[in-house]
Every structure is written in structure tokens, then in C-alpha cells.
Scaffold this motif. Structure first.
Motif, PDB file in Angstrom:
ATOM      1  N   THR A  80       0.824  -1.396   0.122  1.00 15.57           N
ATOM      2  CA  THR A  80      -0.060  -0.027  -0.017  1.00 15.57           C
ATOM      3  C   THR A  80       0.887   1.361   0.001  1.00 15.57           C
ATOM      4  O   THR A  80       2.094   1.266   0.340  1.00 15.57           O
ATOM      5  CB  THR A  80      -0.997   0.023   1.290  1.00 15.57           C
ATOM      6  N   ASP A  81       0.228   2.248  -0.272  1.00 16.15           N
ATOM      7  CA  ASP A  81       0.940   3.667  -0.129  1.00 16.15           C
ATOM      8  C   ASP A  81      -0.056   4.487   1.008  1.00 16.15           C
ATOM      9  O   ASP A  81      -1.044   4.426   0.991  1.00 16.15           O
ATOM     10  CB  ASP A  81       0.746   4.541  -1.517  1.00 16.15           C
ATOM     11  N   ALA A  82       0.822   5.051   1.833  1.00 18.15           N
ATOM     12  CA  ALA A  82       0.017   5.817   2.845  1.00 18.15           C
ATOM     13  C   ALA A  82       0.051   7.414   2.461  1.00 18.15           C
ATOM     14  O   ALA A  82       0.944   7.911   1.562  1.00 18.15           O
ATOM     15  CB  ALA A  82       1.037   5.841   4.151  1.00 18.15           C
ATOM     16  N   ARG A  83      -1.107   7.956   2.630  1.00 10.32           N
ATOM     17  CA  ARG A  83      -1.202   9.473   2.158  1.00 10.32           C
ATOM     18  C   ARG A  83      -2.491   9.821   3.216  1.00 10.32           C
ATOM     19  O   ARG A  83      -2.965   9.190   4.189  1.00 10.32           O
ATOM     20  CB  ARG A  83      -1.951   9.369   1.024  1.00 10.32           C
ATOM     21  N   GLU A  84      -2.707  11.116   3.074  1.00 10.75           N
ATOM     22  CA  GLU A  84      -3.522  11.699   3.909  1.00 10.75           C
ATOM     23  C   GLU A  84      -4.627  12.431   2.957  1.00 10.75           C
ATOM     24  O   GLU A  84      -4.411  12.826   1.838  1.00 10.75           O
ATOM     25  CB  GLU A  84      -2.958  13.129   4.769  1.00 10.75           C
ATOM     26  N   VAL A  85      -5.911  12.170   3.392  1.00 12.47           N
ATOM     27  CA  VAL A  85      -7.099  12.621   2.416  1.00 12.47           C
ATOM     28  C   VAL A  85      -8.003  13.511   3.141  1.00 12.47           C
ATOM     29  O   VAL A  85      -8.101  13.198   4.434  1.00 12.47           O
ATOM     30  CB  VAL A  85      -7.815  11.668   1.904  1.00 12.47           C
ATOM     31  N   LEU A  86      -8.880  14.208   2.653  1.00  9.64           N
ATOM     32  CA  LEU A  86     -10.052  15.143   3.186  1.00  9.64           C
ATOM     33  C   LEU A  86     -11.050  14.073   3.467  1.00  9.64           C
ATOM     34  O   LEU A  86     -11.604  13.547   2.509  1.00  9.64           O
ATOM     35  CB  LEU A  86     -10.252  16.152   2.389  1.00  9.64           C
TER      36      LEU A  86
ATOM     37  N   ARG B 223      -8.437  16.231   7.822  1.00 12.09           N
ATOM     38  CA  ARG B 223      -7.093  15.430   7.137  1.00 12.09           C
ATOM     39  C   ARG B 223      -7.145  14.252   7.855  1.00 12.09           C
ATOM     40  O   ARG B 223      -7.134  14.159   9.148  1.00 12.09           O
ATOM     41  CB  ARG B 223      -5.905  16.171   7.187  1.00 12.09           C
ATOM     42  N   THR B 224      -7.124  13.160   7.224  1.00  7.44           N
ATOM     43  CA  THR B 224      -7.315  11.878   7.846  1.00  7.44           C
ATOM     44  C   THR B 224      -6.159  10.772   7.192  1.00  7.44           C
ATOM     45  O   THR B 224      -6.139  10.879   5.979  1.00  7.44           O
ATOM     46  CB  THR B 224      -8.508  11.030   7.848  1.00  7.44           C
ATOM     47  N   PRO B 225      -5.225   9.847   7.961  1.00  5.29           N
ATOM     48  CA  PRO B 225      -4.406   9.297   7.387  1.00  5.29           C
ATOM     49  C   PRO B 225      -5.272   7.929   6.770  1.00  5.29           C
ATOM     50  O   PRO B 225      -6.155   7.739   7.181  1.00  5.29           O
ATOM     51  CB  PRO B 225      -3.699   8.512   8.507  1.00  5.29           C
ATOM     52  N   ALA B 226      -4.798   7.545   5.525  1.00  6.56           N
ATOM     53  CA  ALA B 226      -5.614   6.719   4.713  1.00  6.56           C
ATOM     54  C   ALA B 226      -4.511   5.783   4.041  1.00  6.56           C
ATOM     55  O   ALA B 226      -3.282   6.151   4.086  1.00  6.56           O
ATOM     56  CB  ALA B 226      -6.312   7.156   3.709  1.00  6.56           C
ATOM     57  N   LEU B 227      -4.773   4.603   3.399  1.00  6.63           N
ATOM     58  CA  LEU B 227      -3.881   3.809   2.573  1.00  6.63           C
ATOM     59  C   LEU B 227      -4.826   3.698   1.571  1.00  6.63           C
ATOM     60  O   LEU B 227      -5.779   3.384   1.248  1.00  6.63           O
ATOM     61  CB  LEU B 227      -3.902   2.256   3.224  1.00  6.63           C
ATOM     62  N   LYS B 228      -3.985   3.509   0.447  1.00  3.23           N
ATOM     63  CA  LYS B 228      -4.209   3.305  -1.042  1.00  3.23           C
ATOM     64  C   LYS B 228      -3.742   1.853  -1.484  1.00  3.23           C
ATOM     65  O   LYS B 228      -2.462   1.584  -1.336  1.00  3.23           O
ATOM     66  CB  LYS B 228      -3.936   4.401  -2.029  1.00  3.23           C
ATOM     67  N   GLY B 229      -4.524   0.947  -1.871  1.00  2.00           N
ATOM     68  CA  GLY B 229      -4.008  -0.404  -2.197  1.00  2.00           C
ATOM     69  C   GLY B 229      -4.973  -1.052  -3.243  1.00  2.00           C
ATOM     70  O   GLY B 229      -5.885  -0.533  -3.601  1.00  2.00           O
TER      71      GLY B 229
END
Length: 462
Positions: free
Chosen positions: A382-388, A393-399
Motif C-alpha cells: 500500500t501507499d500511505a497518504r492523507e485525505v480529506l 485530514r485523515t491518514p489513509a491507505l491506497k492499495g
């Protein structure tokens, strides 16, 4: 298979010079051993070129020149399938390496420049690293060496929780009717052993870890052999002395004889030939999977790991122990799949892991064995990112899930201590499983593999 005398003498010389390390990569099924070993070999082979190993001083300073695969010491054991694992990761779409179904080994030679140069210091030094892979299911058998049949039956009865009992209900209904003193019926014992094995397989699928005998789950060449046709007798009421005095043809004596044979002819050689010779160890733990599975599975994992760690020899190393009685003198415990939660939760995973293994860690620290706890992802998924999200702003993961769906997930918080009973009423964890990320370079992307490598072998690369 016995090694040629010349190879044994060469190994003895290297161990005497402390230029050889045997690394135990220990983990139960699905903890990530094969992924860890594949990544470890990959990072060391590409050190100083593409591998990101900033936490390993020898690599950061440009002194680690790389690693080369050598023929493994035991010619009767297959080589660890590194190339097929890398081929799977480079496939379209990428796939996880196949889980281990047998024993394999790999020997690496690392070449590096010593940090300090002097009259007696070579320009280029080397370290031989022996790696060993095996099915996690077989590892579960090592604690059997601490038991006789009677004590094993009692131990199995002690941790039968309600969910686990349901999974073994068919076997249990028949086994509870057995009279240990009755004459053994071979066909009936075989059918009950098969029912017990089916219960073990159901329990594994349900997320349980403490499952013995492990070869029932992955029998290999023993499939169908009488040595696998035994099971624990539930709720033994007669004293041990009474049961052990029963005739050889009784149910109790027959099952006890098979248990002893399994111990001596299956488990003990596996332990003697492989697990008594390690110098360093990393224990891989799927903490997140246990949290997903619920309280009974979480406690079951804790019990399995506590018992497992009693099976290894820990202690200080000296010339004599290096040569004749190797002991594990440095240990890492690692929570795997750290990329399944956001980076701000990695510290919580480590604290939870230390709490899960609190008792064995106390014993190791009392014995002055260096221990390090960390979280890692041997191969990133996964890639870690911050999204609205919901206005902040909330930490999230994209995979990408195993089914091929691209997702953005908010895993939430991981507890930093052992969960209390009310925690399980509202925890709601459901971490998805992800595909590995596409491999865009020769070196695999990871999280903290460099920290693990530094702890395990960094002191030998100075």
C-alpha cells in the motif's frame, strides 16, 4: 544428508572466525516468512545499488557491496525458491510468493569493506549467512517435545474455548465416548484421527494458531501414514499411573505409542537437524490478523507463541558455543504487514506486540539477551497518504485488494495494549488483504527491513 568432510571443516573454520551466521526466520503459518526471506535476499543482493537501506550503516556508508547466492550446505535440501518468488511479484498483476510447503535453505555470501582499516584488516571482508525456510504448520510441533501423551492431552483440553469446540464438535462427540482402557479398533482410530485433522483445518481457516500436531495440517510425505493416526483424549479422569499401566492393545496405549513415535521420529529430527543450530532469530507475528479474528483467536496466538519460544536455545555466544553448541544471542520480534495500517499506528503495533509476548520477553531480558521489537512490511502492498475525510485530514491507505479492486481505506486505531473484554464489543477491525505493489525496480519496496537487517547482522558488518 551428511555434508562432505571438506565442507564440514570449512564451515567449522568459518564459525570459529565468527564469519558465519545461521538466521532463524520464525513464524506461524501466514505470518509472512516467505515474503520476509524473499525481501531479505533481494535487499542484500541490491545493497548499495537500488535497495533503500538507510538504517543499515554498512549500506548507508557504501561499505556493503552486495550478496551472492552460494550452494546451500545440505545438498539433500531444496534451495529456497527466491527466483519463483520474484517472478510472482513481477507478474501482471503481481502475486505473493507461494507459501512454503516443505523445507528449503539458502546460503548467501555478503561482501563488505570493514569500517576500520589497519595492518591486519582485509580490504574486503565477507560474511556467510545461512537461511532456512519451512512450513509454519510444522513449527507448531516443537512444543510437543516438552510433553508426554498424558500431559499433552491435558494441555489440549485446557485451552478449548467455545468457538474452537464448535469446530471440533464432530470429533469431540465421538472422542468423549471412548474408554481409554478398551481394546483399540484400528479403523475407528483412523476415522477419529481424520475427523480431528478436519477440525484442525477448520480451526486454521477460522484464524486459530495453536494447532497440534502441525503435520496434520500439512502432512507432506507422511500423508496416510499410521504415525498421523492419533489425537488427544479429552477429559482424562483416571490418574496417569493407572492409564500407563493399561495393556499395549488398549486405546490409551496405542495412541500414546503413536504420539511417542511422532515425537521421536518426526519432531525431534526436525528440531535436531535445524532448530538447534541457530545464532540469530527473528520472530514474525501477524498481530493485525489476530485482531481481525477476535478475542479467542488473539489469546490462542499468544499461547502458541509463548510455548514456541520455549523451544529455542538462547544465551551468550563464545568460541565453544559457536563451534559446538550454538545459541541464539540476539532476537528480533516483528509485527508483519505494517503497511496494512497507517504510519501513525506503527508504534501502537509494536507496543501491542510487546504486550502479547510480555512473559517470554521478561525471561529473555533477565538472561541479558538483546531483544528488539519493531513493525515492518517486507514487501509493500500500500501507499500511505492523507485525505480529506468528513471535513478533516485523515491518514489513509491506497492499495489493491486480492480481488483486483483499487481501494482507499481508513484502517483506524490499533490498541497499544492487550485488549480488555469490552474492546471486542466495538472494535470492528476488518483490515483487507492487499496485492503486493507492482515492482518498478530491481529492489523491492519495504518498511523497516533495513532496521531488521541492521539488528540481526549489522554488528558483523563493521
Amino acid at each position: 544428508m551428511r555434508q562432505p568432510l571438506s565442507r564440514e571443516l570449512s564451515n567449522l573454520l568459518e564459525r570459529g572466525r565468527d564469519r558465519q551466521l545461521r538466521l532463524a526466520v520464525t513464524g506461524l503459518s501466514q505470518a509472512g516468512k516467505t515474503a520476509f526471506l524473499t525481501s531479505l535476499v533481494n535487499q542484500l543482493r541490491h545493497a548499495g545499488v537500488e535497495a533503500q537501506l538507510d538504517l543499515l550503516p554498512a549500506a548507508r556508508e557504501g561499505r556493503l557491496l552486495g550478496a551472492q547466492r552460494l550452494n546451500q550446505p545440505d545438498l539433500g535440501v531444496p534451495r529456497f525458491p527466491y527466483d519463483p518468488g520474484m517472478a510472482a511479484l513481477r507478474d501482471t498483476p503481481p502475486r505473493w510468493p507461494e507459501p512454503t510447503r516443505g523445507i528449503s535453505e539458502l546460503r548467501l555470501q555478503l561482501r563488505y569493506r570493514p569500517a576500520q582499516q589497519g595492518w591486519f584488516t582485509p580490504d574486503i571482508a565477507h560474511l556467510t549467512l545461512d537461511l532456512f525456510d519451512y512450513p509454519g504448520e510444522w513449527l507448531l510441533d516443537l512444543p510437543l517435545l516438552q510433553h508426554d501423551f498424558y500431559s499433552w492431552c491435558q494441555a489440549q483440553s485446557l485451552h478449548e474455548g467455545p468457538h474452537r469446540k464448535v469446530l471440533f464438535s464432530e470429533w469431540l462427540a465421538e472422542a468423549e465416548q471412548l474408554d481409554p482402557a478398551a481394546e483399540a479398533d484400528e479403523a475407528k482410530l483412523a476415522a477419529l484421527a481424520d475427523a480431528y485433522a478436519q477440525g484442525l483445518r477448520r480451526a486454521k481457516q477460522a484464524g486459530f494458531s495453536d494447532l497440534q500436531p502441525g503435520r496434520f495440517l500439512l502432512p507432506g510425505e507422511l500423508d496416510g501414514a499410521p504415525v498421523l493416526q492419533f489425537f488427544p483424549l479429552p477429559e482424562l479422569k483416571a490418574p496417569k499411573e493407572t492409564l500407563e499401566a493399561l495393556p499395549d492393545t488398549s486405546i490409551y496405549a496405542t495412541l500414546a505409542a503413536r504420539f511417542r513415535y511422532y515425537q521421536q521420529q518426526v519432531v525431534r529430527p526436525f528440531y535436531r537437524d535445524h532448530f538447534r543450530r541457530f545464532d540469530r532469530q527473528i520472530v514474525l507475528v501477524d498481530v493485525l490478523g489476530a485482531l481481525n479474528a477476535g478475542p479467542e483467536r488473539f489469546e490462542d496466538l499468544s499461547q502458541a507463541l509463548r510455548q514456541l519460544m520455549l523451544s529455542f536455545d538462547y544465551g551468550k555466544r563464545s568460541l565453544l558455543t559457536r563451534l559446538f553448541a550454538p545459541k541464539i544471542d540476539r532476537l528480533a520480534i516483528a509485527a508483519t504487514k505494517a503497511d496494512h495500517v497507517t504510519p501513525d499506528q506503527h508504534g501502537n503495533i509494536v507496543q501491542l506486540l510487546e504486550a502479547l509476548l510480555a512473559e517470554p520477553l521478561k525471561d529473555l531480558r533477565f538472561a541479558d539477551i538483546p531483544v528488539k521489537a519493531l513493525s515492518l512490511a517486507a514487501i509493500r502492498a500500500t501507499d500511505a497518504r492523507e485525505v480529506l475525510h468528513e471535513g478533516k485530514r485523515t491518514p489513509a491507505l491506497k492499495g489493491t485488494t486480492l480481488e483486483g479492486e483499487d481501494v482507499l481505506v481508513y484502517p483506524g486505531d490499533v490498541p497499544n495494549r492487550l485488549p480488555k473484554p469490552d474492546f471486542w464489543q466495538h472494535q470492528g477491525f476488518d483490515f483487507p488483504s492487499f496485492r503486493p505493489m507492482s515492482v518498478d525496480s530491481e529492489a523491492l519496496s519495504h518498511i523497516r527491513m533495513d532496521a531488521a537487517i541492521d539488528w540481526l547482522i549489522g554488528d558483523k558488518l563493521t
